[in-house]
Design a protein around this motif. Structure first.
Motif, PDB file in Angstrom:
ATOM      1  N   TYR A 196      -0.809   0.778   0.981  1.00 40.35           N
ATOM      2  CA  TYR A 196      -0.578  -0.060  -0.189  1.00 40.35           C
ATOM      3  C   TYR A 196      -1.226  -1.416   0.058  1.00 40.35           C
ATOM      4  O   TYR A 196      -0.994  -2.046   1.091  1.00 40.35           O
ATOM      5  CB  TYR A 196       0.921  -0.243  -0.436  1.00 40.35           C
ATOM      6  N   ARG A 197      -2.051  -1.862  -0.907  1.00 39.55           N
ATOM      7  CA  ARG A 197      -2.724  -3.161  -0.804  1.00 39.55           C
ATOM      8  C   ARG A 197      -2.369  -4.019  -2.010  1.00 39.55           C
ATOM      9  O   ARG A 197      -2.137  -3.514  -3.102  1.00 39.55           O
ATOM     10  CB  ARG A 197      -4.234  -2.975  -0.732  1.00 39.55           C
ATOM     11  N   CYS A 198      -2.346  -5.319  -1.787  1.00 38.01           N
ATOM     12  CA  CYS A 198      -2.023  -6.272  -2.846  1.00 38.01           C
ATOM     13  C   CYS A 198      -3.166  -6.315  -3.860  1.00 38.01           C
ATOM     14  O   CYS A 198      -4.334  -6.408  -3.475  1.00 38.01           O
ATOM     15  CB  CYS A 198      -1.809  -7.652  -2.234  1.00 38.01           C
ATOM     16  N   PRO A 199      -2.868  -6.280  -5.161  1.00 35.02           N
ATOM     17  CA  PRO A 199      -3.931  -6.328  -6.165  1.00 35.02           C
ATOM     18  C   PRO A 199      -4.557  -7.718  -6.303  1.00 35.02           C
ATOM     19  O   PRO A 199      -5.648  -7.849  -6.835  1.00 35.02           O
ATOM     20  CB  PRO A 199      -3.228  -5.917  -7.459  1.00 35.02           C
ATOM     21  N   GLU A 200      -3.871  -8.743  -5.802  1.00 34.62           N
ATOM     22  CA  GLU A 200      -4.387 -10.111  -5.940  1.00 34.62           C
ATOM     23  C   GLU A 200      -5.229 -10.551  -4.751  1.00 34.62           C
ATOM     24  O   GLU A 200      -6.331 -11.039  -4.919  1.00 34.62           O
ATOM     25  CB  GLU A 200      -3.222 -11.077  -6.158  1.00 34.62           C
ATOM     26  N   CYS A 201      -4.697 -10.376  -3.524  1.00 36.88           N
ATOM     27  CA  CYS A 201      -5.425 -10.862  -2.342  1.00 36.88           C
ATOM     28  C   CYS A 201      -5.923  -9.740  -1.448  1.00 36.88           C
ATOM     29  O   CYS A 201      -6.568  -9.995  -0.439  1.00 36.88           O
ATOM     30  CB  CYS A 201      -4.541 -11.812  -1.537  1.00 36.88           C
ATOM     31  N   HIS A 202      -5.623  -8.489  -1.784  1.00 40.04           N
ATOM     32  CA  HIS A 202      -6.077  -7.284  -1.079  1.00 40.04           C
ATOM     33  C   HIS A 202      -5.540  -7.170   0.351  1.00 40.04           C
ATOM     34  O   HIS A 202      -6.124  -6.478   1.177  1.00 40.04           O
ATOM     35  CB  HIS A 202      -7.605  -7.180  -1.088  1.00 40.04           C
ATOM     36  N   ALA A 203      -4.450  -7.856   0.646  1.00 38.86           N
ATOM     37  CA  ALA A 203      -3.813  -7.721   1.961  1.00 38.86           C
ATOM     38  C   ALA A 203      -3.110  -6.372   2.032  1.00 38.86           C
ATOM     39  O   ALA A 203      -2.587  -5.884   1.033  1.00 38.86           O
ATOM     40  CB  ALA A 203      -2.803  -8.845   2.175  1.00 38.86           C
ATOM     41  N   GLN A 204      -3.099  -5.775   3.216  1.00 40.10           N
ATOM     42  CA  GLN A 204      -2.401  -4.497   3.376  1.00 40.10           C
ATOM     43  C   GLN A 204      -0.910  -4.777   3.472  1.00 40.10           C
ATOM     44  O   GLN A 204      -0.462  -5.544   4.303  1.00 40.10           O
ATOM     45  CB  GLN A 204      -2.883  -3.759   4.615  1.00 40.10           C
ATOM     46  N   ILE A 205      -0.144  -4.133   2.591  1.00 38.51           N
ATOM     47  CA  ILE A 205       1.289  -4.371   2.509  1.00 38.51           C
ATOM     48  C   ILE A 205       2.052  -3.369   3.361  1.00 38.51           C
ATOM     49  O   ILE A 205       2.917  -3.731   4.144  1.00 38.51           O
ATOM     50  CB  ILE A 205       1.774  -4.264   1.044  1.00 38.51           C
ATOM     51  N   ALA A 206       1.752  -2.096   3.203  1.00 39.48           N
ATOM     52  CA  ALA A 206       2.505  -1.055   3.899  1.00 39.48           C
ATOM     53  C   ALA A 206       1.626   0.155   4.126  1.00 39.48           C
ATOM     54  O   ALA A 206       0.675   0.406   3.381  1.00 39.48           O
ATOM     55  CB  ALA A 206       3.732  -0.656   3.093  1.00 39.48           C
ATOM     56  N   THR A 207       1.957   0.906   5.159  1.00 39.09           N
ATOM     57  CA  THR A 207       1.327   2.189   5.434  1.00 39.09           C
ATOM     58  C   THR A 207       2.441   3.201   5.591  1.00 39.09           C
ATOM     59  O   THR A 207       3.343   3.011   6.400  1.00 39.09           O
ATOM     60  CB  THR A 207       0.485   2.126   6.724  1.00 39.09           C
ATOM     61  N   ARG A 208       2.399   4.233   4.787  1.00 35.26           N
ATOM     62  CA  ARG A 208       3.440   5.262   4.814  1.00 35.26           C
ATOM     63  C   ARG A 208       2.817   6.588   5.215  1.00 35.26           C
ATOM     64  O   ARG A 208       1.764   6.957   4.699  1.00 35.26           O
ATOM     65  CB  ARG A 208       4.089   5.428   3.432  1.00 35.26           C
ATOM     66  N   PRO A 209       3.471   7.334   6.105  1.00 32.72           N
ATOM     67  CA  PRO A 209       2.953   8.665   6.438  1.00 32.72           C
ATOM     68  C   PRO A 209       3.145   9.613   5.267  1.00 32.72           C
ATOM     69  O   PRO A 209       4.105   9.486   4.506  1.00 32.72           O
ATOM     70  CB  PRO A 209       3.800   9.096   7.634  1.00 32.72           C
TER      71      PRO A 209
END
Length: 92
Positions: free
Chosen positions: A44-57
């Motif tokens: 999951y990435r932020c739509p505004e700053c494109h930072a990675q928020i979470a990684t889910r298996p």
């Protein structure tokens, strides 16, 4: 009188809300996040700053079935290669 949750009355946050630590953007997990599916995980990435928020298996992947799928594909590829070689050698 029925019990109410003041957070849901005022449009508050729920457990399904994700936050961007860089810019403060917040939305539900199924909201406006940029979702990138990769082999075995979802990012999951932020739509505004494109930072990675979470990684889910990915829960749909099973390690054993993936192993057998990979093995079967390799076996099938080998058989096709040998078949093609045999056809070339036996053709006039």
């Amino acid at each position: 009188m029925s019990p109410t949750d003041s957070r849901t009355e005022h449009g508050g946050l729920t457990k399904a809300t994700l936050f961007c630590p860089d810019c403060g953007h917040q939305s539900r997990y199924d909201g406006d996040w940029v979702v990138v599916e990769r082999r075995g995980s979802t990012h999951y990435r932020c739509p505004e700053c494109h930072a990675q928020i979470a990684t889910r298996p990915s829960h749909t992947d099973c390690g054993a079935s993936r192993f057998f799928d990979t093995y079967w594909q390799a076996w099938n590829h080998g058989i096709r290669a040998w078949n093609g070689l045999l056809q070339r050698l036996l053709s006039p």
